[in-house]
Scaffold this active site. Structure first.
Site, PDB file in Angstrom:
ATOM      1  N   LYS A  53       0.838  -1.206   0.000  1.00  0.00           N
ATOM      2  CA  LYS A  53       0.000   0.000   0.000  1.00  0.00           C
ATOM      3  C   LYS A  53       0.871   1.253   0.000  1.00  0.00           C
ATOM      4  O   LYS A  53       0.622   2.198  -0.758  1.00  0.00           O
ATOM      5  CB  LYS A  53      -0.942  -0.008   1.220  1.00  0.00           C
ATOM      6  CG  LYS A  53      -2.046  -1.047   1.082  1.00  0.00           C
ATOM      7  CD  LYS A  53      -2.846  -1.260   2.361  1.00  0.00           C
ATOM      8  CE  LYS A  53      -3.834  -2.404   2.164  1.00  0.00           C
ATOM      9  NZ  LYS A  53      -4.609  -2.747   3.357  1.00  0.00           N
ATOM     10  N   GLN A  97      -5.121  -1.683   9.411  1.00  0.00           N
ATOM     11  CA  GLN A  97      -4.842  -2.963   8.765  1.00  0.00           C
ATOM     12  C   GLN A  97      -5.434  -4.090   9.609  1.00  0.00           C
ATOM     13  O   GLN A  97      -5.125  -4.216  10.791  1.00  0.00           O
ATOM     14  CB  GLN A  97      -3.320  -3.139   8.595  1.00  0.00           C
ATOM     15  CG  GLN A  97      -2.933  -4.391   7.847  1.00  0.00           C
ATOM     16  CD  GLN A  97      -3.429  -4.384   6.395  1.00  0.00           C
ATOM     17  OE1 GLN A  97      -3.367  -3.377   5.699  1.00  0.00           O
ATOM     18  NE2 GLN A  97      -3.941  -5.515   5.947  1.00  0.00           N
ATOM     19  N   ASP A 120     -11.152   2.778   3.478  1.00  0.00           N
ATOM     20  CA  ASP A 120     -11.459   1.354   3.270  1.00  0.00           C
ATOM     21  C   ASP A 120     -12.976   1.117   3.169  1.00  0.00           C
ATOM     22  O   ASP A 120     -13.409   0.047   2.743  1.00  0.00           O
ATOM     23  CB  ASP A 120     -10.909   0.509   4.433  1.00  0.00           C
ATOM     24  CG  ASP A 120      -9.596  -0.177   4.082  1.00  0.00           C
ATOM     25  OD1 ASP A 120      -9.278  -0.272   2.874  1.00  0.00           O
ATOM     26  OD2 ASP A 120      -8.903  -0.631   5.006  1.00  0.00           O
TER      27      ASP A 120
END
Ligand code: NAD
Length: 284
Positions: A53, A97, A120
């Site tokens: 990422k 995460q 997200d």
């Protein structure tokens, strides 16, 4: 019929080019899109995902910062850091995460992220917005699948879509997003009886179950579009999806490979969502 292979790297490159142009336009206004990544614990796979990422961000000109915490860190400390980042105007996107260590209440931690920075798309506000068709941050993996379909000019309206897998991060949002595009959607999962009787009806079959070889040719309609989201590591070290690629490609019209299909799109859509957030925070 032999399927056209959808090259996820090529589609991802194109989306990243779009992002790069937007980043350059933002730079003329003194804005650099910023992504904050929260990582808790020492999960080896998470480290690889986070490295991918941050690399993708750097390639497009975003500033990404990783905030790492020991697995034993109290949830309240991580939440306090998120609240600080929520108030930081140089941060446009925040992601945690997953998975978090077992003692964390993941829903609570995700809920601490400002819905305006939830790149997200896992905050309940954004999940609800997705249900209503007003989503601001579509979750990255299904968003990547949608972009691939658009890129190939594959129509969705009126098509029979079967999604195999009903997780919160892939299957459910995928089904909602394609329903929003006027597809007729069916969701299957581990308790579905006779999976093949559903998959055979699919004009577009999206598979995200995490089971190698789950989908074999006799389960696929001739000419179907087959999108394989699964990522499975076999005992011999090979990486495969959920679809018998060689068999099904003889029958489908389009198919995505693993690796090199949906995977490159997921991280790209994270970059895309962060750039869109920066644009919203910094209107002309
Ligand atoms: P998950 O374990 O949270 O959910 C799996 C879903 O598949 C569940 O709804 C389960 O009921 C269903 N399922 C399991 N076995 C099944 C079976 N035999 N028949 C029908 N349904 C079945 O997984 P997830 O996080 O949604 O991920 C699914 C797969 O996609 C995994 O392989 C994961 O590694 C992969 N993935 C890939 C990307 C990417 O970028 N390509 C991103 C996220 C997840």
């Amino acid at each position: 019929m032999v399927a056209k292979i959808i090259d996820g790297h090529a589609v991802a490159r194109q989306v990243r080019e779009e992002c790069r142009a937007q980043v350059q336009a933002l730079a003329t206004r003194g804005v650099v899109p910023g992504l904050a990544v929260i990582m808790v614990g020492d999960n080896a796979a998470s480290k690889v995902y986070v490295a991918n990422k941050t690399k993708a961000c750097a390639e497009v000109g975003l500033k990404s910062t990783v905030y790492s915490f020991d697995a034993e860190t109290p949830g309240s400390v991580v939440e306090a850091e998120i609240l600080r980042l929520n108030a930081d105007p140089t941060v446009h996107g925040i992601l945690v995460q997953l998975p978090l260590p077992a003692h964390f209440d993941a829903r609570r931690v995700l809920g601490a992220i400002s819905s305006d920075k939830d790149v997200d798309g896992f905050h309940l506000y954004n999940v609800g917005a997705l249900v209503q068709g007003e989503t601001v941050f579509p979750p990255c993996t299904p968003y990547g699948v949608q972009k691939m379909l658009e890129h190939e000019g594959i129509p969705v309206e009126g098509q029979n879509v079967v999604v195999v897998g009903a997780s919160n991060i892939v299957g459910k949002p995928m089904a909602l997003m394609l329903m929003q595009k006027d597809a007729t959607v069916c969701i299957c999962h581990a308790k579905t009886r006779d999976l093949a009787q559903f998959t055979i009806l699919a004009d577009i079959l999206v598979v995200a179950a995490g089971r190698p070889n789950l989908i074999v040719p006799q389960m696929v309609r001739t000419g179907a579009v087959v999108i394989d989201v699964g990522i499975n590591r076999l005992p011999d070290g090979r990486l495969v999806g959920d679809v018998d690629f060689e068999g099904v490609r003889q029958k489908a019209s389009y198919i995505t490979p693993v690796p090199g299909g949906v995977g490159p799109m997921t991280v790209t859509m994270l970059v895309y969502n962060t750039v869109q957030a920066a644009q919203r925070h910094s209107p002309l």
